[in-house]
Scaffold this motif. Sequence first.
Motif, PDB file in Angstrom:
ATOM      1  N   ARG A   1      69.946   9.488 166.806  1.00 57.94           N
ATOM      2  CA  ARG A   1      71.340   9.931 166.804  1.00 57.94           C
ATOM      3  C   ARG A   1      71.987   9.690 165.439  1.00 57.94           C
ATOM      4  O   ARG A   1      72.778  10.510 164.956  1.00 57.94           O
ATOM      5  N   LYS A   2      71.613   8.576 164.828  1.00 57.69           N
ATOM      6  CA  LYS A   2      72.170   8.263 163.515  1.00 57.69           C
ATOM      7  C   LYS A   2      71.718   9.276 162.467  1.00 57.69           C
ATOM      8  O   LYS A   2      72.525   9.763 161.636  1.00 57.69           O
ATOM      9  N   ALA A   3      70.431   9.652 162.475  1.00 58.56           N
ATOM     10  CA  ALA A   3      69.919  10.658 161.526  1.00 58.56           C
ATOM     11  C   ALA A   3      70.572  12.005 161.786  1.00 58.56           C
ATOM     12  O   ALA A   3      70.901  12.756 160.833  1.00 58.56           O
ATOM     13  N   GLN A   4      70.764  12.321 163.053  1.00 58.97           N
ATOM     14  CA  GLN A   4      71.397  13.588 163.383  1.00 58.97           C
ATOM     15  C   GLN A   4      72.843  13.626 162.882  1.00 58.97           C
ATOM     16  O   GLN A   4      73.305  14.645 162.343  1.00 58.97           O
ATOM     17  N   GLN A   5      73.544  12.534 163.056  1.00 62.05           N
ATOM     18  CA  GLN A   5      74.921  12.475 162.582  1.00 62.05           C
ATOM     19  C   GLN A   5      74.983  12.564 161.052  1.00 62.05           C
ATOM     20  O   GLN A   5      75.887  13.194 160.482  1.00 62.05           O
ATOM     21  N   HIS A   6      73.996  11.948 160.358  1.00 57.29           N
ATOM     22  CA  HIS A   6      73.986  11.990 158.884  1.00 57.29           C
ATOM     23  C   HIS A   6      73.799  13.417 158.373  1.00 57.29           C
ATOM     24  O   HIS A   6      74.511  13.867 157.450  1.00 57.29           O
ATOM     25  N   ILE A   7      72.852  14.157 158.943  1.00 58.84           N
ATOM     26  CA  ILE A   7      72.619  15.529 158.472  1.00 58.84           C
ATOM     27  C   ILE A   7      73.803  16.412 158.812  1.00 58.84           C
ATOM     28  O   ILE A   7      74.157  17.358 158.067  1.00 58.84           O
ATOM     29  N   GLU A   8      74.432  16.143 159.942  1.00 57.43           N
ATOM     30  CA  GLU A   8      75.625  16.922 160.287  1.00 57.43           C
ATOM     31  C   GLU A   8      76.763  16.623 159.313  1.00 57.43           C
ATOM     32  O   GLU A   8      77.529  17.520 158.934  1.00 57.43           O
ATOM     33  N   THR A   9      76.886  15.365 158.886  1.00 58.11           N
ATOM     34  CA  THR A   9      77.914  15.016 157.890  1.00 58.11           C
ATOM     35  C   THR A   9      77.642  15.709 156.558  1.00 58.11           C
ATOM     36  O   THR A   9      78.563  16.237 155.898  1.00 58.11           O
ATOM     37  N   CYS A  10      76.371  15.752 156.110  1.00 59.72           N
ATOM     38  CA  CYS A  10      76.011  16.447 154.864  1.00 59.72           C
ATOM     39  C   CYS A  10      76.321  17.936 154.967  1.00 59.72           C
ATOM     40  O   CYS A  10      76.789  18.568 153.994  1.00 59.72           O
ATOM     41  N   TRP A  11      76.072  18.498 156.123  1.00 60.84           N
ATOM     42  CA  TRP A  11      76.362  19.922 156.318  1.00 60.84           C
ATOM     43  C   TRP A  11      77.869  20.189 156.242  1.00 60.84           C
ATOM     44  O   TRP A  11      78.298  21.186 155.654  1.00 60.84           O
ATOM     45  N   LYS A  12      78.652  19.303 156.811  1.00 61.58           N
ATOM     46  CA  LYS A  12      80.101  19.465 156.745  1.00 61.58           C
ATOM     47  C   LYS A  12      80.599  19.347 155.306  1.00 61.58           C
ATOM     48  O   LYS A  12      81.496  20.092 154.880  1.00 61.58           O
ATOM     49  N   GLN A  13      80.017  18.434 154.535  1.00 60.62           N
ATOM     50  CA  GLN A  13      80.407  18.297 153.122  1.00 60.62           C
ATOM     51  C   GLN A  13      80.047  19.566 152.341  1.00 60.62           C
ATOM     52  O   GLN A  13      80.820  20.036 151.475  1.00 60.62           O
ATOM     53  N   LEU A  14      78.881  20.128 152.611  1.00 60.25           N
ATOM     54  CA  LEU A  14      78.474  21.366 151.939  1.00 60.25           C
ATOM     55  C   LEU A  14      79.426  22.506 152.290  1.00 60.25           C
ATOM     56  O   LEU A  14      79.834  23.298 151.419  1.00 60.25           O
ATOM     57  N   GLU A  15      79.799  22.609 153.552  1.00 62.28           N
ATOM     58  CA  GLU A  15      80.719  23.663 153.978  1.00 62.28           C
ATOM     59  C   GLU A  15      82.074  23.501 153.301  1.00 62.28           C
ATOM     60  O   GLU A  15      82.707  24.478 152.879  1.00 62.28           O
ATOM     61  N   ALA A  16      82.549  22.261 153.194  1.00 61.52           N
ATOM     62  CA  ALA A  16      83.848  22.015 152.552  1.00 61.52           C
ATOM     63  C   ALA A  16      83.793  22.382 151.067  1.00 61.52           C
ATOM     64  O   ALA A  16      84.729  23.004 150.521  1.00 61.52           O
ATOM     65  N   SER A  17      82.701  22.012 150.390  1.00 59.26           N
ATOM     66  CA  SER A  17      82.548  22.348 148.961  1.00 59.26           C
ATOM     67  C   SER A  17      82.461  23.855 148.761  1.00 59.26           C
ATOM     68  O   SER A  17      83.027  24.423 147.813  1.00 59.26           O
TER      69      SER A  17
END
Length: 586
Positions: free
Chosen positions: A117-133
């Motif tokens: 769950r922690k790894a899944q949350q980390h990749i989802e956070t990176c994806w959100k940062q990419l979308e924001a950028s």
Amino acid sequence: MKQKDQFDNLEKHTQWGIDVLEKFIKFVKERTEIELSYAKQLRNLSKKYQPKKNSKEEEEYRYTSARAFLATLNEMNDYAGQHEVISENMTSLITGELTRYVQELKQERKSHFHDGRKAQQHIETCWKQLEASKRRFERDCKEADRAQQYFEKMDADINVTKADVEKARQQAQLRHQMAEDSKAEYSSTLQKFNSEQHDHYYTHIPHIFQKIQEMEERRIVRIGESMKTFAEVDRQVIPIIGKCLDEITKAAESIDHKNDSQLVIEAFKSGFEPPGDVDFEDFTQPMKRTVSESSLSNSRADGKSEPKFGGKSKGKLWPFIKKNKSPKQQKEPLSHRFNEFMTSKPKIHCFRSLKRGGAGPEDFSNLPPEQRRKKLQQKVDELNRDIQKEMDQRDALTKMKDVYIKNPQMGDAASVDHRLAELGQNIEKLRLEVQKFEGWLAEVEGRLSMRSEARRQSGLYEAQNPSAVNSCAQDRESSPDGSYTEEQSQETEMKVPATDFDDEFDDEEPLPTIGTCKALYTFEGQNEGTISVAEGEMLYVIEEDKGDGWTRIRRNEDEEGYVPTSYVEVYLDKNAKDVYKSLEKI
């Protein structure tokens, strides 16, 4: 999103695996309980049929068949022990081990899925940062295009001042620079996300899945090993159980019917010689007499012997024939039946008092008179024993004090004075208690003698005044609502039932009826002195409740006894009641 679904599926599957383990543990635990119960029943069965010490059964075990049965009982006891061994081994090797393993498995599973769950949350956070950028870069590019178009418009307009044109140009350059910065940031974020995504799908998640797979495989192997152990535990005791069965077979083969028969012969042989032949007895000699002599002798014999025989046997009974008693002799004395009843009645009465809440009064006034007398007598005896114990202690201390006085080196004589004074006070208190209970005892015994006298006078009155009794019976339905309440306080003073009747009053007449009653409930009169009644049955009242919760009733001349007052609805005849009360006051 697909990856998340796989995590959910794995989580459900691993939970199912743990449920299977727990189900197997529960199965083994119930099996151990069955083994223990079976072993206990076998031991109880063996113990039940074991010979009792100092009994006739021990003599029976000199026979080989009885000894074989005893050996069978002993082997069954050992057989039960093997089932206890099965239960113990299954508990220690399977139930206990698997229970600990399940706890460890739950912790390991929780850790693995937490990492996933922690790894899944980390990749989802990176994806959100990419979308924001990405959105920021897109916005800055649009702003730069609008600023550039505005500058070109201002530059082409001849009516706009040079300052406004310069300002529009600077604004366009600023927006263009912001767009370049957003582009660089978006590019950096994208590279970082791609790297994180690669590690996520090719390193982290496969590693977590591998751990979950290994955990699941260990669980499968463990449950298989436990099933093997389940079978091995049974297989280990089979040789010992076989020995027990072999011993039972050996005991059965040791039975010697000839030996047992010889033991019976030796035990019961008499040693007497068989009787000889029976001699012939000739009864034809008297027939040689003449007919006239025979007739004369027969007539004389008939004239003399028959009256003699008849007179001799007139009052004689065979030893095995019981002489019939007269009705008065057959009827059990009323006093004896009442005494027996009063002995058994407190079982119900005491149960009722316990239900009402706790211990009774100190003088046992809640008990029927005879039971109260017994309780008071027991209390007096108990107090007297306590007094004797205290006196024995006082005598012992007195002797010790005398020894200390004569030999001061053995102890201080003054050290026992306090204890002697305390014992003296205890003895005085106990004597006061004895006096108190003896006073109550004397009071109860006095009331019992008064009731006995009242009973006798009641019987005499009924015999001498049948008309008064008949008038009571005629007015039996005068108060169907059961509303009689007068002089109840005087009745409670005489609520102590009589128990000490003399044998000379066994033939007393029955008590007169003082009313009727209707049975509200069915009562099974199992104690001596009680009578069974059916619901709705109408009966005669011959003695009302004296405060002990019982009413004396009569069905017919031969059937009377006591029933609980709460089981009947009483309709008293006032005239008969006054007569009965006057008899009690005599």
